[in-house]
Design an enzyme around this catalytic site. Structure first.
Site, PDB file in Angstrom:
ATOM      1  CE  LYS A   1       1.112   2.876   0.798  1.00 37.69           C
ATOM      2  NZ  LYS A   1       0.134   1.802   1.096  1.00 37.69           N
TER       3      LYS A   1
ATOM      4  CG  ASP B   1      -0.289  -1.438   4.151  1.00 34.19           C
ATOM      5  OD1 ASP B   1      -0.752  -1.188   5.278  1.00 34.19           O
ATOM      6  OD2 ASP B   1      -0.125  -0.562   3.282  1.00 34.19           O
TER       7      ASP B   1
END
Length: 271
Positions: free
Chosen positions: A69, A105
């Site tokens: 990420k 998210d």
């Protein structure tokens, strides 16, 4: 799903431990909506090579999980505000070789704070200091919440997370009043911690909202305790479904209905 053909657009995921959740969610909707897309999960030991492949092969979209990420950021062309806010990417969209990164998210949590009507004046206690905790803390800050305590035994990560967003850190729960309790740890997940409560029952009863980011199972001990106490509950299943829906919409340009998201989510989680 259409028979494989030369015009089919491909989306994918990159994770250290690929699962079928995203694969089932996206392919379910491609099939239902008659879209000429397919989705496949991958892992890699060569992130740079994988990103070159996304460009070279015209992969339309890529979901990004740990441990990629942060490492993927210098490999993309554009970073949207949702990813820049937390220096973490979970979605990459390829527009003719231009890679744009975002973090759905963060977007999902921001949206859920709004749809569940959490008051920005609420006093929040959040347990956890890992990567997902960063997305959740940033979402609370972005939504204008000023009173939040990061509860984490790890002083290095906990204090750093709290300081980055202008919040308080505590190594142990001091019992201070809290209107919202948020769990962003594995407590309540399948395994050794499956039966544990992330917060004591008396804390749950005194709060207005209980938010458990654990998605598997969707009914964690904390979620059940919150429901039993008559508190407003936000679940990790909501987070994972909404973030996947945001990815789907970026990849395909098709906006989903709440019913479609719910059915795809149920299908993706089925044994």
């Amino acid at each position: 799903m259409p028979i494989l053909n030369k015009d089919m657009r491909v989306c994918m995921s990159l994770a250290a431990r690929p699962s079928n959740i995203g694969t089932r969610f996206h392919n379910f909707l491609y099939d239902e909506l008659g879209l000429n897309f397919m989705y496949k999960a991958f892992t890699t030991t060569d992130l740079e090579g994988a990103v070159r492949g996304i460009r070279a092969l015209g992969i339309r979209g890529c979901s990004v999980s740990m441990p990629f990420k942060e490492a993927i950021i210098p490999l993309v062309d554009r970073v949207e505000a949702s990813a820049a806010a937390i220096d973490s990417v979970n979605t990459v969209v390829n527009d003719e070789g231009v890679l744009t990164a975002s973090n759905t998210d963060y977007e999902a949590v921001r949206s859920l704070l709004d749809t569940h009507g959490l008051d920005a004046r609420a006093r929040v206690v959040l347990r956890g200091s890992g990567g997902m905790a960063k997305a959740v803390v940033a979402a609370f800050r972005g939504a204008g919440f000023d009173e939040l305590t990061v509860l984490a035994r790890n002083e290095a990560t906990g204090s750093a997370l709290a300081e980055q967003y202008g919040y308080r850190w505590a190594s142990a729960d001091d019992g201070a009043d809290a209107d919202a309790l948020v769990n962003v740890t594995p407590v309540g997940m399948h395994g050794d911690a499956a039966a544990e409560l992330a917060f004591p029952v008396e804390r749950i009863a005194a709060a207005d909202t209980v938010f458990d980011v654990v998605a598997f199972p969707s009914e964690t001990p904390l979620v059940r305790a919150g429901r039993d106490a008559g508190r407003q509950v936000i679940t990790g299943a909501e987070v994972i479904a909404l973030q996947a829906a945001r990815q789907f919409e970026r990849y395909t340009g098709v906006m989903l209905t709440p019913d479609q998201v719910e059915r795809a989510s149920v299908f993706s989680r089925a044994d």
